[in-house]
Design an enzyme around this catalytic site. Sequence first.
Site, short mmCIF file in Angstrom:
data_model
loop_
_atom_site.label_atom_id
_atom_site.label_comp_id
_atom_site.label_asym_id
_atom_site.label_seq_id
_atom_site.Cartn_x
_atom_site.Cartn_y
_atom_site.Cartn_z
N ASN A 9 9.83 -56.52 -24.11
CA ASN A 9 9.52 -55.29 -23.37
C ASN A 9 9.79 -54.09 -24.27
O ASN A 9 10.95 -53.74 -24.51
CB ASN A 9 10.40 -55.25 -22.10
CG ASN A 9 10.25 -53.94 -21.34
OD1 ASN A 9 9.30 -53.18 -21.55
ND2 ASN A 9 11.19 -53.68 -20.45
N LYS A 11 9.20 -51.02 -23.67
CA LYS A 11 9.50 -49.81 -22.90
C LYS A 11 8.67 -48.63 -23.44
O LYS A 11 7.56 -48.85 -23.91
CB LYS A 11 11.00 -49.50 -22.90
CG LYS A 11 11.83 -50.72 -22.51
CD LYS A 11 13.25 -50.38 -22.18
CE LYS A 11 14.05 -51.65 -21.96
NZ LYS A 11 15.38 -51.44 -21.44
N HIS A 98 11.33 -54.06 -12.80
CA HIS A 98 12.37 -53.83 -13.81
C HIS A 98 13.39 -52.85 -13.24
O HIS A 98 13.02 -51.94 -12.49
CB HIS A 98 11.72 -53.29 -15.09
CG HIS A 98 12.67 -53.26 -16.25
ND1 HIS A 98 13.62 -52.28 -16.40
CD2 HIS A 98 12.82 -54.10 -17.31
CE1 HIS A 98 14.32 -52.52 -17.49
NE2 HIS A 98 13.86 -53.62 -18.07
N GLU A 100 14.75 -50.37 -14.41
CA GLU A 100 14.43 -48.95 -14.66
C GLU A 100 13.40 -48.44 -13.67
O GLU A 100 13.41 -47.27 -13.28
CB GLU A 100 13.96 -48.80 -16.12
CG GLU A 100 15.13 -48.95 -17.09
CD GLU A 100 14.79 -49.49 -18.46
OE1 GLU A 100 13.62 -49.43 -18.87
OE2 GLU A 100 15.71 -50.00 -19.13
N GLU A 170 18.10 -59.97 -14.68
CA GLU A 170 18.56 -58.96 -15.63
C GLU A 170 19.71 -58.17 -15.00
O GLU A 170 19.46 -57.19 -14.28
CB GLU A 170 17.42 -58.00 -15.97
CG GLU A 170 16.23 -58.66 -16.62
CD GLU A 170 15.50 -57.67 -17.52
OE1 GLU A 170 15.40 -57.96 -18.71
OE2 GLU A 170 15.07 -56.62 -17.03
N GLY A 176 20.39 -52.87 -22.27
CA GLY A 176 20.48 -51.76 -23.21
C GLY A 176 21.90 -51.32 -23.51
O GLY A 176 22.12 -50.26 -24.10
N SER A 216 20.50 -57.38 -23.29
CA SER A 216 21.07 -57.41 -24.64
C SER A 216 20.96 -58.78 -25.31
O SER A 216 21.90 -59.23 -25.99
CB SER A 216 22.53 -56.93 -24.60
OG SER A 216 22.60 -55.59 -24.13
#
Length: 253
Positions: A9, A11, A98, A100, A170, A176, A216
């Site tokens: 991904n 992003k 996701h 985010e 996730e 991240g 990560s």
Amino acid sequence: MRKNIAAGNWKMNLDLDAGKKLASEVINMTADEVSNDAEVILIPPFLHITSIKQLAGSSKNVFVGAQNCSNEASGAFTGEISVEMLKSVGVDYVVVGHSERREIFGEDDALLAAKTKAVLAGGLKPIFCCGEKLESRESDQHFAINKEQIEKGIFGLSKEEILKVVIAYEPVWAIGTGVTASSDQAQEMHAYIRGLIADKYDQETADSISILYGGSVKPGNAEELFSQPDVDGGLVGGASLKSRDFVDIIKAF
Ligand code: PEP
């Protein structure tokens, strides 16, 4: 049997030239160095998809995904991209939910269920993401949170539909941050999610669905994570932006 998958991904990173360079390197290095049968999914920003798809065209195990889509088919939805549009440029997978999208853009369970349906109706495959925040894990709510996201997001699907879904667990606290869930934590949650699917559908269905871990993932931890029986690969953010790192992750199966 379910597939091993390494999905990258990107992003909102990389301009078109940098994206094409990264994709070419990954495609070439994968062809030269990877001997396992893992499926590789490159997930660039929308704008780059056509170019990346052209580069991936000749590769038998490299697919292209989108990071998001609209739940609507067409119309006055400025700034949105429909599933049909994604299909028309050769997209194979679409990431739905996701963290985010959930957190920054306020996408709720009902919208994510609608997006998942739209992706499947268009003949594409959703990568449906779930995961708890740190406070939920610390207060022992992590199983309940993931159960709720899964139930509300994908348990309205038929058995035939859910077999086309890839799930990505996730944990938000690992995305991240450089902090990775331990392989035991990942395995425990993946087995739990697979159990939910077995209870709702049946064991054969549960055993056929790939469940990816995201948070990560790096070359240094991929092998241990992927060796867990219920971890079928990774949804990789930061490390997918470096061809060497991403290809080493693909080689970790
Ligand atoms: C992600 O973007 O889904 C992700 C897991 O990011 P990272 O690998 O950088 O934690």
